[in-house]
Enzyme design. Structure first.
Site, PDB file in Angstrom:
ATOM      1  N   GLY A  63      -3.927  -6.789  -1.247  1.00 55.98           N
ATOM      2  CA  GLY A  63      -5.587  -7.120  -1.331  1.00 55.98           C
ATOM      3  C   GLY A  63      -6.376  -6.522  -0.230  1.00 55.98           C
ATOM      4  O   GLY A  63      -5.862  -5.812   0.637  1.00 55.98           O
TER       5      GLY A  63
ATOM      6  N   ASN B 149       1.030  -1.017   0.272  1.00 59.38           N
ATOM      7  CA  ASN B 149       0.168   0.146   0.004  1.00 59.38           C
ATOM      8  C   ASN B 149       0.870   1.298   0.054  1.00 59.38           C
ATOM      9  O   ASN B 149       2.160   1.132   0.116  1.00 59.38           O
ATOM     10  CB  ASN B 149      -0.970   0.159   1.023  1.00 59.38           C
TER      11      ASN B 149
ATOM     12  N   HIS C 293       0.131 -10.348  -5.763  1.00 57.98           N
ATOM     13  CA  HIS C 293       0.539  -8.917  -6.632  1.00 57.98           C
ATOM     14  C   HIS C 293       0.279  -7.666  -5.742  1.00 57.98           C
ATOM     15  O   HIS C 293       0.575  -6.613  -6.176  1.00 57.98           O
ATOM     16  CB  HIS C 293      -0.604  -8.799  -7.582  1.00 57.98           C
TER      17      HIS C 293
END
Length: 461
Positions: A365, A340, A362
């Protein structure tokens, strides 16, 4: 009465754990639990290295929930995968630590989901954001990070619309003309070049943990070029599947990879990949030219794409980073995994874990959708009707303290704040625990640019 045959029929694998699982199931049954309650309880105890088997299809889960919200998220992801793995083209599946549902239609591949298919390409498994990807440029000498972000703010473009100052190369124009899935999209390809979209896409500025050198990282996909290819691909997939498997839900439709359409669509995916890489590069190279700092390294990788491995199968990663050597001709042996805006971007080397189908997460989430997160914020701060501008500003400042976070639209999108995502440390720990990738370096954050709230967002929220 529940016996071993019942558990096997439900998809549970045999092994050392099986006896204790059967004992637990029978105890729960004696206490009055329903079969669904027993099934849900046993799923939490399946050894992750074994994984569940759905419709006799190997399925591995690399997600360890930490609280009720995460358990609910995992249950939803498993429900979607259970339905998805009944599609006859699929031979195996897995979910990553960042997995979360990507739609309400049962059997929609989750974000963080990976499936391998035989002789079939499923446009719905990569969705409209084809080749969503990461691109990093590292500069030679230390520099003013604020200046880099200032330059980037002038160079990039987020939100709706396009731009006239960048165009595709003549080679890409020719490739578009020669592929029937892309023919006629040249103007869109030119207009979208140099744009990054909205949502969770970003331009991030930081420093390499290993050397202290400044770096910029961008995250976006193929924009309207990919969206148009997806639309055309889905139309072709629905035509094919309506003939060969009419009972398959339309979002799980596929193109026969060995057909003329399949060969052309596979080629179109590679062209769009090339377009997306060029789109990243034109932003990076323009920033580098204005900055006047020598570029000493660049790397990129997609995390929302279809890959064909040496076994001949097609590996569809829906928001999943390839973690195997040779996933692309231009791969550098390393990939980027963002978490993030307040966390380092991870730099990873592949481990090619078999049970994970050679993939890693990736990102961090989500456990809940954007709308639910914003509703939760409003309820938490005592205003179920919505947050006041003063409260929005306070929340933004609290979650971005010490960072230079900019919104291209001028208004922050609170659904992209760090608090909207899963615990980054837990996701990183699960990458380590399950051997999904080797983490070898990271980019330490200074700040980022995001699209920010768009004019249509208020009504949508």
């Amino acid at each position: 009465m529940i016996d071993g045959f019942k558990l096997i029929s439900w998809g549970f694998p045999t092994g050392k754990w099986f006896g204790s699982a059967l004992e637990e199931a029978q105890n729960m049954e004696r206490l009055g639990a329903s079969e669904q309650e027993i099934f849900d309880a046993l799923k939490d105890h399946v050894p992750v290295e074994i994984g569940m088997r759905t419709n006799s299809i190997p399925y591995s889960v690399f997600l360890e929930p930490e609280n009720d919200e995460e358990r609910a998220n995992l249950a939803s992801v498993n429900a979607h995968m259970d339905a998805l793995l009944r599609v006859p083209t699929i031979v195996s599946g897995a979910i990553m630590p960042d997995a979360c549902p990507a739609g309400s239609q049962l059997g929609t591949i989750p974000v963080g989901g990976v499936v391998a298919t035989k002789d079939a390409i499923h446009p719905g498994f990569h969705s409209a954001d084809i080749c969503c990807s990461m691109f990093m440029t590292v500069f030679n000498r230390q520099d003013d990070l604020k200046r880099i972000l200032d330059i980037a703010m002038k160079v990039t473009h987020f939100g709706p619309g396009g731009r006239e100052d960048f165009n595709m190369s003549p080679a890409l124009h020719a490739q578009f003309d020669q592929n029937h899935f892309l023919k006629g999209l040249n103007n869109i390809g030119d207009y979208a070049m140099g744009t990054q979209g909205d949502g969770n896409h970003f331009l991030y500025v930081g420093t390499l943990e290993s050397t202290g050198q400044p770096a910029i990282v961008t995250h976006h996909g193929s924009r309207n070029v990919g969206a148009q290819l997806y639309k055309r691909g889905m139309a072709a997939a629905k035509r094919h599947t309506s003939i060969v498997a009419p009972r398959i839900p339309s979002h799980n439709a596929w193109i026969d990879a060995n057909s003329a359409d399949g060969e052309s669509y596979w080629e179109a995916l590679q062209i769009v990949r090339e377009w997306t890489k060029a789109n990243h590069a034109i932003i990076h190279d323009t920033i580098a030219r204005i900055l006047g700092n020598k570029v000493v390294g660049q790397m990129w990788n997609e995390h929302n794409f279809v890959f064909r491995r040496t076994d001949g199968l097609f590996y569809h990663g829906k928001g999943a980073t390839p973690s195997f050597k040779g996933f692309a001709a231009d791969e550098t042996g390393r990939t980027l995994i963002p978490l993030n805006m307040s966390e380092p971007i991870l730099i990873a080397e592949p481990t090619d874990k078999k049970e994970a189908l050679g993939f890693a997460p990736h990102g961090a989430g989500r456990n809940t959708g954007r709308k639910n997160y914003l509703r939760g914020l409003a309820a938490k701060f005592g205003d179920p009707e919505g947050l006041s501008p003063i409260m929005e500003k306070a929340i933004f400042e609290d979650q971005t303290e010490g960072l230079d976070i900019r919104s291209y639209s001028g208004t922050p999108d609170l659904s992209e704040l760090p608090g909207a995502y899963k615990n980054a440390a837990a996701v990183t720990q699960q990458i380590h625990k399950f051997g999904l990738a080797n983490l070898v370096d990271s980019v330490i954050p200074y700040g980022s640019i995001m699209a920010g709230e768009q004019k249509w967002d208020r009504g949508r929220k």
